[in-house]
Design an enzyme around this catalytic site. Structure first.
Site, mmCIF file in Angstrom:
data_model
loop_
_atom_site.group_PDB
_atom_site.id
_atom_site.type_symbol
_atom_site.label_atom_id
_atom_site.label_comp_id
_atom_site.label_asym_id
_atom_site.label_seq_id
_atom_site.Cartn_x
_atom_site.Cartn_y
_atom_site.Cartn_z
ATOM 1 N N ARG A 103 0.597 -1.363 0.045
ATOM 2 C CA ARG A 103 0.141 0.116 -0.012
ATOM 3 C C ARG A 103 0.775 1.138 0.153
ATOM 4 O O ARG A 103 1.311 1.545 0.648
ATOM 5 C CB ARG A 103 -0.571 0.190 1.218
ATOM 6 N N HIS A 130 -7.027 1.105 -6.644
ATOM 7 C CA HIS A 130 -7.279 -0.220 -5.630
ATOM 8 C C HIS A 130 -8.246 -1.002 -5.717
ATOM 9 O O HIS A 130 -9.717 -1.449 -5.432
ATOM 10 C CB HIS A 130 -8.225 0.651 -3.782
ATOM 11 N N GLN A 133 -9.653 -3.662 -3.642
ATOM 12 C CA GLN A 133 -11.200 -3.223 -2.815
ATOM 13 C C GLN A 133 -12.416 -3.616 -4.385
ATOM 14 O O GLN A 133 -13.163 -4.123 -3.699
ATOM 15 C CB GLN A 133 -11.130 -1.744 -2.964
ATOM 16 N N ASP A 222 -17.294 7.017 -0.819
ATOM 17 C CA ASP A 222 -15.929 6.524 -0.021
ATOM 18 C C ASP A 222 -15.974 8.283 0.560
ATOM 19 O O ASP A 222 -16.578 9.204 -0.394
ATOM 20 C CB ASP A 222 -14.730 6.773 -1.055
ATOM 21 N N CYS A 262 -16.382 1.102 0.785
ATOM 22 C CA CYS A 262 -15.533 0.846 0.839
ATOM 23 C C CYS A 262 -14.982 1.060 2.131
ATOM 24 O O CYS A 262 -14.187 -0.408 2.967
ATOM 25 C CB CYS A 262 -14.151 1.741 -0.267
ATOM 26 N N ARG A 290 -13.441 -8.539 1.749
ATOM 27 C CA ARG A 290 -11.479 -8.420 0.975
ATOM 28 C C ARG A 290 -10.740 -9.563 0.807
ATOM 29 O O ARG A 290 -10.113 -10.328 0.805
ATOM 30 C CB ARG A 290 -10.970 -7.013 1.958
#
Ligand code: CP
Ligand code: NVA
Length: 307
Positions: A103, A130, A133, A222, A262, A290
């Site tokens: 990340r 991402h 996700q 988000d 998310c 996830r």
């Protein structure tokens, strides 16, 4: 199968479906506490330059529960791109480990990490995208609605890394994707063009949340200020006035639409408490998935899906 998973477009449509089939199998086995150990003796290095709850927990727990060992390398540990160059870290970490999850801030850094790594690299979020996700999100929609086609997704909020992943997915799976964002917070133009030029999906940019959500199967949002933008949070809140996902906005879909986020959510900012807690909110299914989807991605990259 690709060597790395850095964008959802690294997978073809049939490979995405295969990952979902495998994720369903992983989910059944993990929930049954089955002693399936395909990662026995393997190690996963997790490099985090940004904070995380879900990504760290889902990768670490999932890898462990399938028999492997995961190492957490936080922002103060290896200082990727600061204490040491990305390409040196790539070669060192891949001498010790079987797979890497990273990340990072700069998307170019995850590309460089993959270029110099001798083992698969999985993108756990960059400023640009991402992909884990969005794979978990689409798998969650598949579980709830039983289909991957003929879906209308309305995204309301910032044209950020989550939106770029939706746009890339729209170049692999036919979607009706409506993105409602303020004028100055639109997604990356090249990624928008990529989604449109693939010719599979109907992609619309709108600045009117109420009309954008009409007929949607899913309303997705988000945070308005992503990691690395938090000092601009106040300015952003002013620009996003009218973009909060409320019960009224959900009702404007005219359908029994699902709500997705998310996470982490800033309740009362981009979404109300009421929507987060509603029966149609599937945010915690997304979070759980996830782990299952990422395990399926790692099994695929390591060629151990059938072990
Ligand atoms: N959704 C997500 O990636 O959450 P974290 O930032 O907590 O990992
Ligand atoms: N857009 C958010 C996603 C967090 C999972 C961020 O980058 O902070």
């Amino acid at each position: 199968m690709p060597d790395h998973f850095l964008h959802v477009t690294d997978l073809e449509a049939d490979q995405i479906s295969a990952v979902f089939d495998l994720a369903a199998e992983v989910k059944t086995k993990l929930r049954a506490r089955d002693r399936w150990r395909p990662f026995d003796g393997l190690t996963l290095a997790m490099i985090f330059a940004k904070p995380s709850a879900r990504t760290r927990i889902s990768f670490e727990t999932g890898f462990y529960r399938l028999g492997g060992h995961a190492l957490y390398l936080g922002p103060d540990d290896i200082g990727i791109g600061k204490r040491e160059t990305v390409k040196d870290i790539a070669r060192v970490v891949s001498r010790f480990n079987d797979i890497i999850m990273a990340r990072l801030f700069e998307h170019a850094h995850v590309l460089e990490l993959a270029e110099y790594s001798a083992v698969p690299v999985v993108n756990g979020l960059t400023n640009y995208n991402h992909p884990c996700q969005i794979m978990a999100d689409m798998f969650t929609i598949w579980e709830h609605l039983g289909r991957l086609d003929d879906l209308h997704i309305a995204y309301v909020g910032d044209g950020n890394n989550i939106v770029h992943s939706w746009l890339r997915l729209a170049s692999r799976i036919p979607l009706r994707l409506t993105i409602a964002c303020p004028e100055n917070y639109q997604p990356d133009a090249d990624t928008l063009a990529l989604a449109r030029h693939a010719g599979l999906s109907e992609v619309t940019i709108s600045h009117e949340p109420l009309t954008a959500v009409r007929g949607a199967d899913v309303v997705y949002t988000d945070v308005w200020a992503s990691m690395g933008q938090k000092e601009k949070a106040d300015e952003r809140r002013a620009s996003f006035a009218g973009f909060t996902v409320t019960s009224e906005l959900m009702a404007a879909t005219g359908r029994n639409a699902l709500f997705m986020h998310c996470l982490p959510a800033e309740r009362g900012v981009e979404v109300t408490d009421e929507v987060m807690e509603a029966d149609y909110s599937i945010v915690f299914d997304q979070a759980e998935n996830r782990m299952h989807v990422q395990c399926a991605i790692m099994l695929t990259l390591l060629g151990s899906g059938n072990k």
